[in-house]
Design an enzyme around this catalytic site. Structure first.
Site, PDB file in Angstrom:
ATOM      1  N   HIS A 253      -2.263  11.016   8.642  1.00 29.79           N
ATOM      2  CA  HIS A 253      -1.990  11.758   9.604  1.00 29.79           C
ATOM      3  C   HIS A 253      -0.994  12.997   8.900  1.00 29.79           C
ATOM      4  O   HIS A 253      -0.696  12.958   7.716  1.00 29.79           O
ATOM      5  CB  HIS A 253      -0.860  11.005  10.506  1.00 29.79           C
ATOM      6  CG  HIS A 253      -1.386   9.900  11.178  1.00 29.79           C
ATOM      7  ND1 HIS A 253      -2.456  10.266  12.311  1.00 29.79           N
ATOM      8  CD2 HIS A 253      -1.401   8.667  10.985  1.00 29.79           C
ATOM      9  CE1 HIS A 253      -2.695   9.042  12.741  1.00 29.79           C
ATOM     10  NE2 HIS A 253      -2.125   8.101  11.937  1.00 29.79           N
TER      11      HIS A 253
ATOM     12  N   ASP B 173       5.663  12.885   1.359  1.00 29.39           N
ATOM     13  CA  ASP B 173       4.462  13.781   1.405  1.00 29.39           C
ATOM     14  C   ASP B 173       3.361  13.265   0.397  1.00 29.39           C
ATOM     15  O   ASP B 173       3.680  13.095  -0.691  1.00 29.39           O
ATOM     16  CB  ASP B 173       4.870  15.406   1.235  1.00 29.39           C
ATOM     17  CG  ASP B 173       4.037  16.086   1.691  1.00 29.39           C
ATOM     18  OD1 ASP B 173       3.205  15.821   2.773  1.00 29.39           O
ATOM     19  OD2 ASP B 173       4.037  17.104   1.021  1.00 29.39           O
ATOM     20  N   HIS B 174       2.106  13.222   0.864  1.00 31.46           N
ATOM     21  CA  HIS B 174       0.959  12.912   0.098  1.00 31.46           C
ATOM     22  C   HIS B 174       1.039  11.780  -0.483  1.00 31.46           C
ATOM     23  O   HIS B 174       0.810  11.642  -1.661  1.00 31.46           O
ATOM     24  CB  HIS B 174       0.715  14.234  -0.764  1.00 31.46           C
ATOM     25  CG  HIS B 174       0.080  15.285  -0.106  1.00 31.46           C
ATOM     26  ND1 HIS B 174       0.825  16.274   0.788  1.00 31.46           N
ATOM     27  CD2 HIS B 174      -1.134  15.820  -0.114  1.00 31.46           C
ATOM     28  CE1 HIS B 174       0.117  17.177   1.229  1.00 31.46           C
ATOM     29  NE2 HIS B 174      -1.120  16.909   0.616  1.00 31.46           N
TER      30      HIS B 174
ATOM     31  N   CYS C  53      -6.667   1.312  13.177  1.00 28.66           N
ATOM     32  CA  CYS C  53      -5.744   1.769  12.532  1.00 28.66           C
ATOM     33  C   CYS C  53      -5.257   0.656  11.467  1.00 28.66           C
ATOM     34  O   CYS C  53      -4.718   0.902  10.505  1.00 28.66           O
ATOM     35  CB  CYS C  53      -4.388   1.955  13.499  1.00 28.66           C
ATOM     36  SG  CYS C  53      -4.739   3.188  14.491  1.00 28.66           S
TER      37      CYS C  53
ATOM     38  N   HIS D  28      -6.110   5.502   6.952  1.00 31.46           N
ATOM     39  CA  HIS D  28      -6.485   6.721   7.183  1.00 31.46           C
ATOM     40  C   HIS D  28      -4.928   7.265   7.198  1.00 31.46           C
ATOM     41  O   HIS D  28      -3.906   7.051   6.838  1.00 31.46           O
ATOM     42  CB  HIS D  28      -6.899   6.611   8.952  1.00 31.46           C
ATOM     43  CG  HIS D  28      -5.908   5.907   9.781  1.00 31.46           C
ATOM     44  ND1 HIS D  28      -5.339   4.556   9.591  1.00 31.46           N
ATOM     45  CD2 HIS D  28      -4.603   6.673  10.243  1.00 31.46           C
ATOM     46  CE1 HIS D  28      -4.444   4.410  10.699  1.00 31.46           C
ATOM     47  NE2 HIS D  28      -3.955   5.701  11.010  1.00 31.46           N
TER      48      HIS D  28
ATOM     49  N   GLU E 272       3.005  11.576  15.312  1.00 33.85           N
ATOM     50  CA  GLU E 272       1.951  10.960  14.578  1.00 33.85           C
ATOM     51  C   GLU E 272       0.582  11.927  14.681  1.00 33.85           C
ATOM     52  O   GLU E 272      -0.019  12.251  14.081  1.00 33.85           O
ATOM     53  CB  GLU E 272       1.622   9.561  14.823  1.00 33.85           C
ATOM     54  CG  GLU E 272       0.869   8.817  13.671  1.00 33.85           C
ATOM     55  CD  GLU E 272       0.859   7.287  13.938  1.00 33.85           C
ATOM     56  OE1 GLU E 272       1.488   6.720  13.126  1.00 33.85           O
ATOM     57  OE2 GLU E 272      -0.063   6.925  14.960  1.00 33.85           O
TER      58      GLU E 272
ATOM     59  N   HIS F  15      -1.836   5.723   5.822  1.00 35.84           N
ATOM     60  CA  HIS F  15      -1.338   4.447   6.073  1.00 35.84           C
ATOM     61  C   HIS F  15      -2.416   3.617   6.717  1.00 35.84           C
ATOM     62  O   HIS F  15      -3.476   3.934   6.737  1.00 35.84           O
ATOM     63  CB  HIS F  15      -0.029   4.562   7.044  1.00 35.84           C
ATOM     64  CG  HIS F  15      -0.367   4.748   8.463  1.00 35.84           C
ATOM     65  ND1 HIS F  15       0.650   4.705   9.335  1.00 35.84           N
ATOM     66  CD2 HIS F  15      -1.256   5.197   9.130  1.00 35.84           C
ATOM     67  CE1 HIS F  15       0.156   4.916  10.644  1.00 35.84           C
ATOM     68  NE2 HIS F  15      -1.372   5.469  10.327  1.00 35.84           N
TER      69      HIS F  15
HETATM   70 ZN   LIG Z   1      -2.151   6.080  11.923  1.00 32.40          ZN
END
Ligand SMILES: [Zn+2]
Length: 280
Positions: free
Chosen positions: A173, A211-212, A167, A171, A258, A148
């Site tokens: 998580h 996911d992904h 952020c 990037h 997160e 995100h």
């Molecule tokens: Zn983040």
């Protein structure tokens, strides 16, 4: 001053989901592999929480005294047993994790002013019971990975960096998600929800789509809403509320980690709805 203390204990036991009034095929259809003879086992972790005033020694209760009560009333009686036969309560209502939490509460309630019984079937599935009749909670823990970027589209990159720091760059998580549902334990099956169906709904509605992915681009909702942990948790709560209701339970809470250090919770009970309605 009132204080709550928690004591953890462990036991191993086996069980089988099997109702004698149903035939083999009906048991198999209703309970799947959990109906198989001679049953299956878990290493249960029990957390007993009690409240009280501090005494002149600075304690609610001596922990060794608390340990002894739990050992005598629960652990020694259940450890290395076949649960269906060990306590009469489990012949009446199957020893699901949520029902075990309820029955353990009632076994301990005459010895301790309890606040909560928490029972882990494994680290990713546990029940909470707080003394409310047949009502209990079940929590499933799972995870997904996604990328995100925290940025408001109307602001420049520099302005977004000012607000969101690093952020504001893309990037990813490994998100850890806990979904808690609440409902009434069935007096015969011991279940508050069909666990397989609940797992299926979380897989289908949350994990599979998220996911992904790159949340900002791949999930339409986050085209206009910044995918902070809080907004992702809120989105997941909205996705799951109605499908969980259709399974006969209520979504109680969504907790999203997160990172191990950053997490948030959305409470989905009536008070949080009220806040939402009030525009908070
Ligand atoms: Zn983040």
């Amino acid at each position: 001053m009132n204080c709550i203390i928690h004591r953890r204990a462990q036991f191993s036991a086996s069980r089988r989901y099997w109702l004698p009034e149903l035939d083999e095929a009906e048991n198999q259809q209703r309970f799947g592999p959990c109906s198989r003879f001679p049953g299956h086992g878990h290493n249960y972790v029990l957390v007993v929480s009690r409240a009280g005033e501090l005494d002149r020694y600075g304690m609610v209760q001596n922990f060794s005294g608390l340990k002894q009560i739990i050992k005598t009333e629960v652990i020694r009686q259940l450890d290395y047993t076949y649960l269906n036969d060990v306590w009469p309560e489990f012949r009446q209502t199957l020893p699901t994790t949520e029902n075990m939490a309820r029955v353990i509460w009632h076994r301990l309630a005459s010895h301790l002013p309890l606040v909560q019984i928490q029972l882990f079937e494994h680290p990713e599935l546990w029940a909470d019971y707080r003394g409310n009749g047949m009502e209990a909670s079940l929590t499933l823990k799972t995870h997904f990975s996604a990328a995100h970027r925290l940025a408001l589209p109307e602001l420049s990159y520099e302005e977004n960096c000012e607000i969101y720091g690093k952020c504001a760059r893309s990037h990813g998580h490994n998100y850890h998600l806990e979904v808690s549902v609440t409902g009434e334990i069935d007096s015969r099956t011991g279940m508050l929800v069909d666990l397989g169906a609940l797992q299926g709904a979380i897989n289908e509605l949350v994990l599979e789509p998220l996911d992904h992915t790159f949340l900002n681009k791949d999930i339409a909702y986050f085209g206009t809403v910044v995918p902070t942990a809080e907004n992702i948790a809120l989105y997941i709560a909205r996705l799951l509320t109605e499908p969980i209701r259709e399974l006969g339970a209520e979504l109680e809470k969504v907790k999203l980690f997160e990172t191990p250090n950053n997490s948030c919770e959305i409470y989905c009970c009536s008070s949080s709805h009220k806040q939402e309605d009030e525009g908070i």
